[in-house]
Design a protein around this motif. Structure first.
Motif, PDB file in Angstrom:
ATOM      1  N   ILE A 257       0.832  -1.202   0.000  1.00 33.73           N
ATOM      2  CA  ILE A 257       0.000   0.000   0.000  1.00 33.73           C
ATOM      3  C   ILE A 257       0.870   1.256   0.000  1.00 33.73           C
ATOM      4  CG2 ILE A 257      -1.770   1.285   1.225  1.00 33.73           C
ATOM      5  CD1 ILE A 257      -2.760  -1.275  -0.052  1.00 33.73           C
ATOM      6  N   SER A 258       1.887   1.296   0.855  1.00 27.86           N
ATOM      7  CA  SER A 258       2.756   2.480   0.906  1.00 27.86           C
ATOM      8  C   SER A 258       3.556   2.624  -0.378  1.00 27.86           C
ATOM      9  CB  SER A 258       3.699   2.393   2.110  1.00 27.86           C
ATOM     10  OG  SER A 258       4.553   1.266   2.004  1.00 27.86           O
ATOM     11  N   ASP A 294       4.938 -16.098   1.998  1.00 23.79           N
ATOM     12  CA  ASP A 294       4.578 -14.879   2.729  1.00 23.79           C
ATOM     13  C   ASP A 294       4.079 -13.796   1.776  1.00 23.79           C
ATOM     14  OD1 ASP A 294       5.344 -16.146   5.025  1.00 23.79           O
ATOM     15  OD2 ASP A 294       7.310 -15.153   5.168  1.00 23.79           O
ATOM     16  N   ALA A 295       4.659 -13.728   0.586  1.00 23.83           N
ATOM     17  CA  ALA A 295       4.234 -12.726  -0.392  1.00 23.83           C
ATOM     18  C   ALA A 295       2.824 -13.012  -0.884  1.00 23.83           C
ATOM     19  CB  ALA A 295       5.211 -12.688  -1.570  1.00 23.83           C
ATOM     20  N   GLU A 300      -2.977 -11.355  -0.990  1.00 18.69           N
ATOM     21  CA  GLU A 300      -4.400 -11.576  -0.729  1.00 18.69           C
ATOM     22  C   GLU A 300      -4.934 -10.575   0.288  1.00 18.69           C
ATOM     23  OE1 GLU A 300      -5.027 -15.564   0.466  1.00 18.69           O
ATOM     24  OE2 GLU A 300      -4.353 -16.447  -1.435  1.00 18.69           O
ATOM     25  N   LEU A 301      -4.089 -10.144   1.216  1.00 21.41           N
ATOM     26  CA  LEU A 301      -4.510  -9.212   2.251  1.00 21.41           C
ATOM     27  C   LEU A 301      -4.750  -7.800   1.718  1.00 21.41           C
ATOM     28  CD1 LEU A 301      -5.010  -8.763   5.311  1.00 21.41           C
ATOM     29  CD2 LEU A 301      -2.562  -8.246   5.519  1.00 21.41           C
ATOM     30  N   VAL A 302      -3.876  -7.330   0.811  1.00 19.33           N
ATOM     31  CA  VAL A 302      -3.959  -5.935   0.343  1.00 19.33           C
ATOM     32  C   VAL A 302      -4.804  -5.790  -0.915  1.00 19.33           C
ATOM     33  CG1 VAL A 302      -1.710  -5.400   1.351  1.00 19.33           C
ATOM     34  CG2 VAL A 302      -1.850  -6.089  -1.053  1.00 19.33           C
ATOM     35  N   ARG A 303      -5.116  -6.880  -1.575  1.00 16.07           N
ATOM     36  CA  ARG A 303      -5.851  -6.780  -2.834  1.00 16.07           C
ATOM     37  C   ARG A 303      -7.207  -6.080  -2.687  1.00 16.07           C
ATOM     38  NH1 ARG A 303      -6.277 -11.187  -7.615  1.00 16.07           N
ATOM     39  NH2 ARG A 303      -7.790 -10.072  -8.915  1.00 16.07           N
ATOM     40  N   PRO A 304      -8.020  -6.419  -1.690  1.00 17.37           N
ATOM     41  CA  PRO A 304      -9.319  -5.732  -1.579  1.00 17.37           C
ATOM     42  C   PRO A 304      -9.185  -4.220  -1.427  1.00 17.37           C
ATOM     43  CG  PRO A 304      -9.284  -7.698  -0.214  1.00 17.37           C
ATOM     44  CD  PRO A 304      -7.883  -7.487  -0.668  1.00 17.37           C
ATOM     45  N   ARG A 312      -7.202  -2.111 -11.080  1.00 19.69           N
ATOM     46  CA  ARG A 312      -7.202  -3.519 -11.455  1.00 19.69           C
ATOM     47  C   ARG A 312      -5.941  -4.164 -10.904  1.00 19.69           C
ATOM     48  NH1 ARG A 312      -8.929  -4.631 -17.609  1.00 19.69           N
ATOM     49  NH2 ARG A 312      -8.922  -6.740 -16.704  1.00 19.69           N
ATOM     50  N   VAL A 313      -6.097  -5.285 -10.206  1.00 21.74           N
ATOM     51  CA  VAL A 313      -4.989  -5.918  -9.497  1.00 21.74           C
ATOM     52  C   VAL A 313      -4.765  -7.315 -10.066  1.00 21.74           C
ATOM     53  CG1 VAL A 313      -4.093  -6.627  -7.245  1.00 21.74           C
ATOM     54  CG2 VAL A 313      -5.560  -4.598  -7.420  1.00 21.74           C
TER      55      VAL A 313
END
Length: 491
Positions: A257-258, A294-295, A300-304, A312-313
């Motif tokens: 995100i950052s 881990d990646a 999966e955590l940041v996609r939403p 588009r991801v």
């Protein structure tokens, strides 16, 4: 020796000078008055920039920044015109932008064969045969050739690519372009492996597009930090920008995100020289290196959250090639949509712009450095001054006639110019002596003008008369009365 990529160069160009016109009189036995037959000088050669698909870098201009076109040849007698100078063509890569040293964009060269006249050659001077008229049947002068244009220009290469890959150093951009296309960029596990743009051709179904892998971006790039502007100018033409995010980084204070926020901030703060706004370009986020467990969990955590921003991801791995097919077809779809939105190409129109009815072709302003002086500006009077041979009185008189017909004398008188005041045209300053309006000038011998004669000197006719009187023995007193300082009056 390793190859070198150069995408910016400063060049110093000089177009060819025009050849001088010829002042000649036809001479033939039993024909003493053959008339003027001096030919015109040839035009100087231009310096041209031509797009060549076989050129990919500005390296040649880095080592050889000076270029000069050929000069025009002078005219000759018997109405022989001088040959034109040879123009010089400089080959540049597709996507080269031509700027002044102040940053003003002069030309954006896209497409094979696109040509830009970078420096214009000087005009050749007219010979005395072309200057003959009813009032001046045998001119004793010719016009000088004009000097060619000299310019210092900046060339910048902005890659012509449909897709631009953005990301921090070692985010996997080079690996991504290597598996999507046949490009073979240098790949290593240290930051800033990529120092020059890499272009690859990607095929997705029936769509073929180009992808640019450019050097890594860091915070502050829009202000010139790191590779800075050298990186950002290569994405100005891209139809879609792809954020390549390293989901397997272990650097502190780094997360997907950052990283996206930092990239978006640099794009928002950068102003493209070619216009437009990078913030309005379509975006795609690629979460890379999901072959690392881990990646994959982090992706999966940041996609939403990224999708909630309207992005588009795609989750991909250049090692296992997971997700690459879907990414390629999605990019091809965006590129096709962008191409369809572009206006249809139209042939270049030739626009003729005649001067306005009230355009005198020149302007006059007070000289700030010369009290009571004036400066005349305008293409025509400045060109006429450059063409004048100031060692020939008749040529100077011809210049005065041209300026008078243009209305310069009338405008100077209207602005309050006094006889003898300094008047500057181009690089020359004159003491203004107005002619009498409405009085025709009687032409004298070749190469002379009665308005410029110094009447204190003994003329050729007076010398001839004094010699006749001396020979007859009746003119000794006249000879004695001649100015002793005048060598022309003494035999």
């Amino acid at each position: 020796m390793a190859s070198r990529f150069v995408d910016r160069a400063v060049i110093h160009l000089a177009a060819g000078n025009g050849g001088n016109g010829c002042a000649s009189v036809h001479r033939e036995k039993f024909k003493p008055l053959g008339g003027p037959d001096g030919g015109n000088g040839g035009n100087g050669g231009d310096v041209l920039l031509v797009v060549d698909p076989g050129v990919h870098t500005l390296l040649d201009f880095h080592f050889r920044p000076h270029a000069r076109a050929g000069n025009g040849k002078p005219g000759q007698g018997s109405n022989r015109n001088g040959a034109a100078g040879e123009s010089l063509e400089l080959r540049v890569p597709d996507g080269t932008v031509v700027l002044t040293e102040d940053g003003e964009v002069l030309a954006d060269l896209i497409g094979a064969g696109t040509t830009f006249v970078a420096a214009k050659g000087g005009r050749g001077g007219l010979g005395n045969a072309a200057l003959a008229s009813r009032a001046r049947k045998a001119p004793g002068f010719a016009l000088l050739g004009e000097p060619g244009e000299a310019r210092d220009l900046v060339l910048e290469l902005r890659s012509v690519a449909d897709v631009g890959l953005l990301g921090f150093p070692s985010a996997g951009k080079s690996s991504l372009i290597s598996v999507l296309s046949s490009a073979k960029p240098k790949i290593a596990d240290y930051p800033f492996t990529t120092l020059v743009p890499n272009l690859g051709v990607v095929t997705a179904g029936d769509t073929v597009f180009t992808m640019a892998d450019v050097p890594g971006l860091i915070p502050g790039a829009s202000e010139g930090k790191g590779l800075g502007l050298d990186f950002l100018r290569h994405i100005e033409r891209c139809a879609v920008l792809v954020h390549v995010i390293d989901c397997a980084t272990y650097e502190p204070n780094r997360d997907p995100i950052s990283d996206v926020d930092a990239l978006e901030n640099e794009l928002a703060r950068y102003t493209p020289a070619l216009g437009g706004d990078l913030a309005e370009r379509p975006r795609v986020v690629v979460l890379n290196k999901i072959d690392v467990p881990d990646a994959a969990e982090l992706a999966e955590l940041v996609r939403p959250e990224l999708e909630a921003r309207g992005l588009r991801v795609f989750e991909v791995s250049t090692v296992s090639r997971q997700g690459l097919r879907e990414l390629g077809f999605a990019l091809g779809e965006i590129v096709e949509r962008y191409r369809a939105s572009l206006p249809a190409a139209t042939p270049t129109k030739i626009v003729l712009s005649p001067p306005a009815v009230d355009d005198a072709g020149f302007s006059i302003e007070p000289d700030p450095e010369e009290p009571g002086g004036f400066i005349v500006r305008g293409k025509r009077p400045e060109r006429w001054v450059r063409q004048t041979d100031f060692g020939n009185d008749e040529a100077i008189g011809y210049l005065a006639d041209r300026l008078n017909r243009l209305g310069v004398e009338e405008e100077l008188a209207r602005m309050g110019a006094e006889p003898g005041c300094p008047v500057t045209i181009g690089d020359y300053t004159f003491d203004w002596e107005p002619s009498t309006p409405g009085v025709a000038t009687h032409l004298a011998g070749r190469g002379t003008d009665p308005r410029l004669e110094n009447h204190s000197r003994v003329t050729a006719a007076e010398r001839k008369e004094a010699r006749r009187l001396r020979r007859s023995g009746t003119g000794s007193n006249d000879a004695d009365d001649a100015d002793p300082s005048d060598e022309d009056a003494r035999e």
